[in-house]
Design an enzyme around this catalytic site. Structure first.
Site, PDB file in Angstrom:
ATOM      1  N   GLY A 108      21.940  59.347   6.292  1.00 43.93           N
ATOM      2  CA  GLY A 108      22.688  58.566   7.284  1.00 43.93           C
ATOM      3  C   GLY A 108      21.769  57.816   8.211  1.00 43.93           C
ATOM      4  CG  ASN A 109      22.734  54.363   9.896  1.00 47.04           C
ATOM      5  OD1 ASN A 109      23.400  54.244  10.913  1.00 47.04           O
ATOM      6  ND2 ASN A 109      23.144  53.926   8.706  1.00 47.04           N
TER       7      ASN A 109
END
Ligand code: PMT
Length: 404
Positions: free
Chosen positions: A215-216
């Site tokens: 993810g980020n």
């Protein structure tokens, strides 16, 4: 009035240290409600009475307090040059004296000297100070130079005293500002009626196994701000989001997790949209295979092979219907304009909003952003640090111009 950019008029609200500083909060709120873009500037003494956070929560930009050590190198010239009006409420005897004498010792006095915009001051102090010849002579000097003076009134002062020197009522201060600005163009309130706007927000999550993902750091704040502003302007908004943040009233929401789900949702609705804004941080890579059960430490360090995700923005650019405005965001860490311009061209985007996600107060998670807007005609428009809500308004103003 509209500012030179065609957006809301910009007012710098200077706040000095005095018990009346709390009334400036109400002035700020009323001005924003009237359609004014308000930038609060607090003196060091003002912060003893009210917090910058209070103003940041209500104003169009975060409150500023520092001439040095802030995110900008020369904030006073930017503030002074962009302002359509500077209001100081409350204005103390010190501020009035420094301004009359041309002394610039903090961000507020420097801004007052760096502006050619009209200036209004609303004094507030004890009666003895208000009646002191030094204060009255300084005010006479300011009046002679065209500075407008609002109040003060007679009434209750700090410490239970009664007399002249009480800050004018917030509604009277706001009325004086609005009179000086002239009629404010609030036509943006319905400017997107009848238009479908598709907005993406948040970071995609690409599963590794049932409990882990790639993810980020995207919170969805930027995209949700664009969705809220488009809804405020009367658009039918479809928000495709991975973020759990609240959804603005009247917005149709599609919750997704992965880049593939976001691509499916966006590409299904985009053909009927007048505007598409890709503010989401879409993963470029995902694990080629997803483990059906949780990967166990005992089985050793797994090797995760990645593959490309669909490029949603590029697909939108390749199939863009006539008349649609396609907006991309570019999250950059270096060579911001050059990298963003390359993405704009490669993905056939009309407007690219480039943000340096390593700059203080910009990019992921924070409530503010600083962006450069690049368009397909090669125009480059650098915006100052502002709230994500204010940047959303700037982007939609720009799109409206594009469509005219
Ligand atoms: O959500 P916040 O915490 O408020 O943070 C805001 C933000 C930093 C996420 C936002 O301002 C921002 O920059 N969004 C774009 C992030 C990004 O993915 O940038 P990029 O330069 O990698 O991609 C360029 C454009 O292509 C973006 O519009 C992106 O949505 C799109 N893209 C990217 C990859 C992909 N597979 N498909 C895409 O459509």
């Amino acid at each position: 009035m509209t500012s030179s950019s065609g957006a809301s008029p910009r007012v710098v609200l200077g706040v000095c240290g005095g018990i009346a500083a709390y009334k400036a909060v109400e002035v700020c709120r009323r001005l924003v409600d009237a359609g004014v873009h308000v930038t609060p500037v607090l003196t060091a003494s003002a912060t003893k009475f009210v917090t910058p956070l209070t103003f940041s929560a209500l104003a169009s930009e975060p409150a500023l307090t520092e001439l040095f050590d802030g995110p900008e190198a020369i904030p006073h010239t930017r503030l002074g040059q962009q302002a359509d009006l500077v209001l100081v409420a409350p204005a103390t005897a010190r501020l009035i004296g420094a301004y009359a004498a041309g002394i610039s010792s903090d961000l507020l006095t420097a801004t007052l000297l760096a502006t050619r915009a009209p200036v209004l001051v609303a004094p507030a102090m004890h009666t003895e100070m208000w009646e002191h010849p030094a204060v009255q002579e300084n005010l006479a000097t300011l009046r002679r130079r065209g500075v407008g003076v609002i109040g003060p009134e007679e009434g209750r002062l700090a410490g239970g005293d009664v007399g002249a020197g009480r800050l004018a009522a917030p509604e009277a201060i706001v009325a004086a500002v609005l009179e000086r600005l002239g009629p404010i163009d609030t036509s943006s309130a319905s400017s997107l009626a009848g238009t479908t706007v598709v907005v993406t927000a948040g970071g995609t999550r690409e599963p590794i196994d049932p409990v882990r993902f790639l993810g980020n750091r995207s919170s969805g704040k930027m995209g949700h701000a664009v969705a809220a502003e488009a809804a405020r302007r009367g658009a039918h908004v479809i928000l495709v989001t991975t973020a759990s943040a609240g959804v603005p009233d009247g917005v149709e929401v599609v919750r997704v997790e992965t880049a593939q789900q976001m691509a499916d949702a966006v590409l299904a609705v985009a053909p009927r949209a007048g505007i598409v804004v890709m503010a989401a941080a879409v993963a470029d890579f995902r694990p080629r295979s997803v483990a059906g059960t949780k990967l166990k430490k005992a089985d050793g360090v797994p090797e995760i092979v990645l593959e490309r995700t669909p490029d949603i923005l590029a697909a939108l650019g390749a199939a863009k219907p006539e008349g649609q405005v396609l907006v991309g965001f570019a999250a950059e860490t270096h060579e911001v304009c050059a990298n963003a311009a390359a993405k704009l061209a490669a993905k056939h985007v009309d407007l690219m909003v480039a943000n340096d996600v390593t700059a203080p107060g910009a990019g992921f998670e924070v409530d503010t952003n600083r962006a450069v807007l690049l368009d397909s005609a090669g125009r480059v428009d650098e915006q100052p640090l502002m709230t994500k809500a204010a940047l959303a308004a700037v982007i939609l103003d720009r799109i409206s111009k594009e469509q005219q």
